[in-house]
Design an enzyme around this catalytic site. Structure first.
Site, mmCIF file in Angstrom:
data_model
loop_
_atom_site.group_PDB
_atom_site.id
_atom_site.type_symbol
_atom_site.label_atom_id
_atom_site.label_comp_id
_atom_site.label_asym_id
_atom_site.label_seq_id
_atom_site.Cartn_x
_atom_site.Cartn_y
_atom_site.Cartn_z
ATOM 1 N N GLU A 111 47.663 -40.241 -75.028
ATOM 2 C CA GLU A 111 47.008 -40.552 -73.755
ATOM 3 C C GLU A 111 46.589 -42.006 -73.753
ATOM 4 O O GLU A 111 46.436 -42.612 -74.806
ATOM 5 C CB GLU A 111 45.739 -39.693 -73.592
ATOM 6 C CG GLU A 111 46.003 -38.221 -73.511
ATOM 7 C CD GLU A 111 44.730 -37.407 -73.732
ATOM 8 O OE1 GLU A 111 43.645 -37.884 -73.337
ATOM 9 O OE2 GLU A 111 44.827 -36.326 -74.308
ATOM 10 N N LYS A 113 43.843 -44.917 -73.387
ATOM 11 C CA LYS A 113 42.409 -45.003 -73.662
ATOM 12 C C LYS A 113 41.775 -45.838 -72.547
ATOM 13 O O LYS A 113 41.949 -47.050 -72.484
ATOM 14 C CB LYS A 113 42.171 -45.654 -75.027
ATOM 15 C CG LYS A 113 40.726 -45.630 -75.470
ATOM 16 C CD LYS A 113 40.641 -45.971 -76.955
ATOM 17 C CE LYS A 113 39.236 -45.795 -77.494
ATOM 18 N NZ LYS A 113 38.305 -46.780 -76.956
ATOM 19 N N ASP A 115 39.060 -47.716 -70.418
ATOM 20 C CA ASP A 115 37.922 -48.517 -70.855
ATOM 21 C C ASP A 115 36.826 -48.491 -69.797
ATOM 22 O O ASP A 115 36.874 -49.206 -68.812
ATOM 23 C CB ASP A 115 38.395 -49.958 -71.106
ATOM 24 C CG ASP A 115 37.464 -50.694 -72.028
ATOM 25 O OD1 ASP A 115 36.571 -50.046 -72.601
ATOM 26 O OD2 ASP A 115 37.634 -51.913 -72.169
ATOM 27 N N TYR A 222 39.802 -36.331 -69.762
ATOM 28 C CA TYR A 222 40.744 -36.231 -70.880
ATOM 29 C C TYR A 222 40.476 -35.111 -71.873
ATOM 30 O O TYR A 222 41.248 -34.901 -72.781
ATOM 31 C CB TYR A 222 40.838 -37.556 -71.628
ATOM 32 C CG TYR A 222 39.502 -38.123 -72.069
ATOM 33 C CD1 TYR A 222 38.784 -37.533 -73.095
ATOM 34 C CD2 TYR A 222 38.970 -39.243 -71.447
ATOM 35 C CE1 TYR A 222 37.563 -38.045 -73.494
ATOM 36 C CE2 TYR A 222 37.747 -39.763 -71.844
ATOM 37 C CZ TYR A 222 37.042 -39.157 -72.863
ATOM 38 O OH TYR A 222 35.845 -39.656 -73.245
ATOM 39 N N LYS A 309 44.401 -49.267 -81.053
ATOM 40 C CA LYS A 309 43.912 -50.338 -80.180
ATOM 41 C C LYS A 309 45.019 -51.339 -79.874
ATOM 42 O O LYS A 309 45.687 -51.818 -80.791
ATOM 43 C CB LYS A 309 42.756 -51.065 -80.861
ATOM 44 C CG LYS A 309 41.502 -50.230 -80.981
ATOM 45 C CD LYS A 309 40.651 -50.338 -79.722
ATOM 46 C CE LYS A 309 39.420 -49.488 -79.805
ATOM 47 N NZ LYS A 309 38.161 -50.138 -79.647
ATOM 48 N N CYS A 403 23.352 -83.970 -62.156
ATOM 49 C CA CYS A 403 24.463 -83.444 -61.364
ATOM 50 C C CYS A 403 25.647 -84.402 -61.447
ATOM 51 O O CYS A 403 25.493 -85.598 -61.219
ATOM 52 C CB CYS A 403 24.032 -83.264 -59.914
ATOM 53 S SG CYS A 403 25.384 -82.736 -58.868
ATOM 54 N N CYS A 406 26.025 -85.953 -57.721
ATOM 55 C CA CYS A 406 25.021 -86.754 -57.010
ATOM 56 C C CYS A 406 23.937 -87.293 -57.933
ATOM 57 O O CYS A 406 22.993 -87.925 -57.487
ATOM 58 C CB CYS A 406 24.398 -85.934 -55.879
ATOM 59 S SG CYS A 406 23.274 -84.664 -56.493
ATOM 60 N N CYS A 421 21.690 -77.898 -59.297
ATOM 61 C CA CYS A 421 21.367 -79.156 -58.638
ATOM 62 C C CYS A 421 20.657 -78.773 -57.349
ATOM 63 O O CYS A 421 21.202 -78.050 -56.525
ATOM 64 C CB CYS A 421 22.642 -79.941 -58.312
ATOM 65 S SG CYS A 421 22.352 -81.256 -57.113
ATOM 66 N N CYS A 427 24.181 -83.308 -51.703
ATOM 67 C CA CYS A 427 25.147 -83.211 -52.800
ATOM 68 C C CYS A 427 26.472 -82.736 -52.211
ATOM 69 O O CYS A 427 26.550 -81.643 -51.648
ATOM 70 C CB CYS A 427 24.596 -82.240 -53.839
ATOM 71 S SG CYS A 427 25.654 -81.993 -55.259
HETATM 72 P P1 AMP Z 1 35.117 -45.944 -79.151
HETATM 73 O O1 AMP Z 1 34.042 -46.114 -78.118
HETATM 74 O O2 AMP Z 1 35.928 -47.180 -79.366
HETATM 75 O O3 AMP Z 1 34.619 -45.284 -80.402
HETATM 76 O O4 AMP Z 1 36.162 -44.931 -78.528
HETATM 77 C C1 AMP Z 1 35.799 -43.635 -78.206
HETATM 78 C C2 AMP Z 1 35.702 -43.497 -76.743
HETATM 79 O O5 AMP Z 1 36.945 -43.673 -76.095
HETATM 80 C C3 AMP Z 1 35.311 -42.129 -76.334
HETATM 81 O O6 AMP Z 1 33.918 -41.962 -76.381
HETATM 82 C C4 AMP Z 1 35.794 -42.053 -74.905
HETATM 83 O O7 AMP Z 1 34.749 -42.411 -74.050
HETATM 84 C C5 AMP Z 1 36.851 -43.122 -74.805
HETATM 85 N N1 AMP Z 1 38.154 -42.633 -74.319
HETATM 86 C C6 AMP Z 1 38.887 -43.243 -73.348
HETATM 87 N N2 AMP Z 1 40.018 -42.588 -73.106
HETATM 88 C C7 AMP Z 1 40.042 -41.506 -73.908
HETATM 89 C C8 AMP Z 1 40.972 -40.441 -74.093
HETATM 90 N N3 AMP Z 1 42.127 -40.367 -73.405
HETATM 91 N N4 AMP Z 1 40.649 -39.489 -75.002
HETATM 92 C C9 AMP Z 1 39.498 -39.573 -75.709
HETATM 93 N N5 AMP Z 1 38.588 -40.555 -75.584
HETATM 94 C C10 AMP Z 1 38.847 -41.529 -74.685
HETATM 95 ZN ZN ZN Z 2 24.279 -82.570 -56.903
#
Ligand code: AMP
Ligand code: ZN
Length: 665
Positions: A111, A113, A115, A222, A309, A403, A406, A421, A427
């Site tokens: 899957e 990951k 962010d 997920y 990663k 600045c 000016c 500034c 300015c």
């Molecule tokens: P880390 O924060 O780097 O330890 O990574 C773990 C976190 O990745 C988990 O707590 C999830 O919030 C996040 N995460 C994002 N996508 C997934 C996924 N497909 N499966 C499991 N965890 C995920």
């Molecule tokens: Zn200025």
């Protein structure tokens, strides 16, 4: 004839389906207008029949609930972190460890990951019961009210869901929405947010759920957790979750070997740049749930899953010079001018250094070899310096004190990261920036005049502030670069036309710091004309609904400057709209004149915002906090206990929504 209960249920089901089509499947099947109409019908019915109230009705998604302190809840099933891997060898080692612990073939679900901020949702009998942040993994914050406003989170499931389970996912802020939020912030002179992930997790902790509702957050799921899920594999569970109505990205794939896992990783390492949201790797999970159970957990992470990663793309290059930009609000931004270098498919020449602290923290100096990364941020960032390449006679960077445009002494106010500034009217970049804002589309929308022409007009000495625009003549403009008879005529015409722009937009166009579109509307509504705003005190301004200290200070500071007052008066003399017009005042009464009203709780027949508008249209004042000056409180459902107490203590009357509507009928 259907009973009311059936009608309500039918509308709820229909709206749920449309929400699902739009926010989960990205496939709208109804116009916004029709959707709003049905929602309103449902709100009306629910208001008339409180006996059918349902905390998970689609009407509950607009938010309005305020949480001062989030309650701490213990996770029934712990939320673990993930171990990381960075190479083929890491993955092979992981597989070897697994194969020692379980029998039989092992295959994997791969899957993306996502962010963002992790979340655990609990469902009981198909209804969302609670939503809790990860916290320290053992316990987190109860943010149910905020999560309910996220439209891709189903409030009611469909299909053959188990009676009780948890589902885990990630709250993300897609790039589109993130960029839009930043455009709005830049417009009102606020620092843009740095990256989508922090903005997403920050949003979840907002106290006002109605604010969360405005943010374009999404929830990607997920993982199912529970005792009787009725599934045998991770892959199957993702599919089930989809069927029950959750948003589960389709990228997930089965892999029979580490080589196949790596194919998935390599594919997404490139293609992830096309995704609408941020990802920072891949998560690989043992597919068979029975095997998952046998593998169990270490102190920190499951043995049956591992994150891979992505390498953030990084290069090193020479920092040639540091220069400083002056923004429309006078904010100074240091910029790194780099030796051009290829990074993530684009040529990078510049990077923001943000502020003086950042330069000091990284000890960045001109001539340094620096590491540049393009991560989630839109603008590339400098990670650090390759000290081995620093020349012996290099000197620390001394931040400018004046600045660059000016030469005014810069100031840095307490609690602010940025230097400013303050030479507001003298300015050049501030003057030009302010006039560019004045003519922009959402402000005076002046046809035939663009940003570059504004700079030209200022640099040629033809204008020094926006009121000068109204004195420009065609003869003055024609000789300018790239101008002709016709375009000059259009320009002058466009300026003339802008005299019809309504007051609230003129107020926004003035470019007072922190007065964005919404605040300008609020102030215009409340004060009806510029003169009343100009003489309003801090206190009075703060009493206007949703106007805080920062805005109040900025507005009074603006009108304390004689220069600003003179410019505004000139605009008035030229016929620019500095008051609400007769037409705008129609529908307004003074039935509530002198009343200071607090609105609290959740309403049924009108939204909170409509209610506030009604109060203002009828001459009342909306206040956000209860004080001895409050005339009365219009109270909806779920009014907060602390507000209730305060009202009792100060003996302030509560009236219901319908009593209030009766009052202004
Ligand atoms: P880390 O924060 O780097 O330890 O990574 C773990 C976190 O990745 C988990 O707590 C999830 O919030 C996040 N995460 C994002 N996508 C997934 C996924 N497909 N499966 C499991 N965890 C995920
Ligand atoms: Zn200025």
């Amino acid at each position: 004839m259907n009973t009311v209960k059936e009608q309500i249920e039918a509308l709820r089901n229909e709206l749920r389906l449309h929400n699902y089509n739009y926010y989960v499947l990205d496939n709208a099947r109804i116009s916004d207008y029709d959707f709003d109409f049905r929602l309103k019908t449902l709100q009306d019915l629910e208001a008339k029949h409180p006996e059918f109230f349902d905390a998970n009705s689609p009407t509950q998604r607009v938010g309005g609930e305020i949480t001062k302190n989030f309650e701490t809840l213990v996770h029934e099933h712990r939320m673990y972190s993930l171990d990381n891997s960075y190479s083929k060898e890491d993955l092979e080692d992981w597989e070897t460890r697994i194969k020692k612990l379980v029998d039989g073939d092992v295959n994997y679900t791969c899957e993306l990951k996502y962010d963002g901020a992790s979340i655990s949702l609990t469902y009981e009998n198909g209804k969302l019961l609670k939503a809790v942040t990860r916290g320290d993994g053992l316990q987190g914050d109860n943010i149910t009210a905020n999560i309910k406003t996220i439209k891709s989170v189903p409030l009611q499931l469909k299909g053959d869901y188990p009676p009780k389970f948890d589902i885990r996912g990630e709250i993300v802020l897609p790039f589109d929405g993130f960029n839009k939020m930043n455009e709005e912030r830049i417009e009102i002179g606020e620092e843009p947010y740095r990256n989508p992930r922090n903005t997403a997790s920050g949003s979840l902790k907002l106290q006002d759920s109605a604010e969360v509702a405005k943010r374009p957050l999404e929830c990607l799921l997920y993982n199912l957790t529970g005792n009787t899920l009725g599934v045998k594999t991770q892959f199957e569970s993702l599919d089930k979750a989809r069927q029950w109505g959750f948003k589960v990205p389709e990228a997930a794939k089965l892999a029979n070997s580490i080589d196949e896992v790596l194919e998935f990783v390599n594919y997404w390492d490139v293609r992830r740049h096309d995704l609408p949201y941020e990802t920072d790797g891949v998560v690989i999970k043992v597919n068979n749930l029975q095997q998952q159970e046998e593998l169990g957990y270490t102190a920190k992470a499951p043995r049956w899953a591992i994150a891979y990663k992505f390498k953030a793309e990084q290069v090193s290059t020479r920092l040639n010079t540091i220069t400083y930009q002056v923004g429309r609000t006078g904010a100074i931004t240091p910029v790194a001018n780099l030796e051009p270098v290829e990074l993530a498919g684009t040529t990078v020449k510049r990077a923001s250094l943000h502020n003086a602290d950042q330069i000091e923290k990284l000890d960045i100096r001109e001539g340094d070899e620096v590491y540049v990364e393009k991560g989630g941020e839109i603008i590339p960032k400098i990670l650090g310096v390759d000290l081995s390449k620093r020349s012996a006679n290099s000197e620390p960077t001394i931040y400018i004190t004046q600045c660059p445009e000016c030469e005014t002494q810069l100031v840095r106010q307490e609690g602010e990261a940025q230097h400013y500034c303050l030479n507001y009217n003298g300015c050049n970049p501030q003057i030009i920036g302010r006039i560019q804002h004045f003519i922009s589309r959402k402000a005076m929308d002046i046809d035939g005049l663009g940003g570059e022409t504004v700079a030209l007009l200022v640099n040629e000495g033809l204008i020094t502030n926006y009121s000068d625009l109204y004195e420009l003549t065609k003869e003055q403009v024609v000789p300018l670069e790239r101008m002709a008879e016709k375009s000059a005529e259009n320009l002058i015409n466009g300026i003339k036309q802008s005299k019809n722009i309504p007051f609230e937009r003129v107020l926004y166009a003035l470019g007072i710091r922190y007065v964005g579109e919404t605040v300008a509307k609020k102030l215009a509504k409340h004060y009806k004309g510029i003169d009343a705003i100009a003489v309003a005190s801090h206190e009075e301004l703060e009493n206007v609904d949703e106007i805080g200290v920062k805005i109040a200070e900025s507005v009074t500071a603006f009108f304390e400057s004689e220069e600003n007052v003179a410019i505004v008066n000139r605009l008035k003399d030229f016929g620019v709209q500095l008051e609400m017009s007769e037409e705008q005042l129609v529908g307004q009464t003074d039935k509530l004149k002198g009343d200071i009203i607090v609105v609290s709780g959740v309403f049924h027949s009108v939204t909170r915002n409509v209610l506030k508008k009604l109060i203002e249209d009828n001459g009342g004042k909306v206040s956000s906090s209860i004080s001895s000056k409050t005339s009365y409180i219009v109270a909806g459902d779920n009014m907060g206990p602390s507000k209730k107490q305060k009202a009792e203590k100060l003996q302030i009357a509560l009236i219901s929504e319908s009593e209030f509507l009766q009052k202004i009928k």
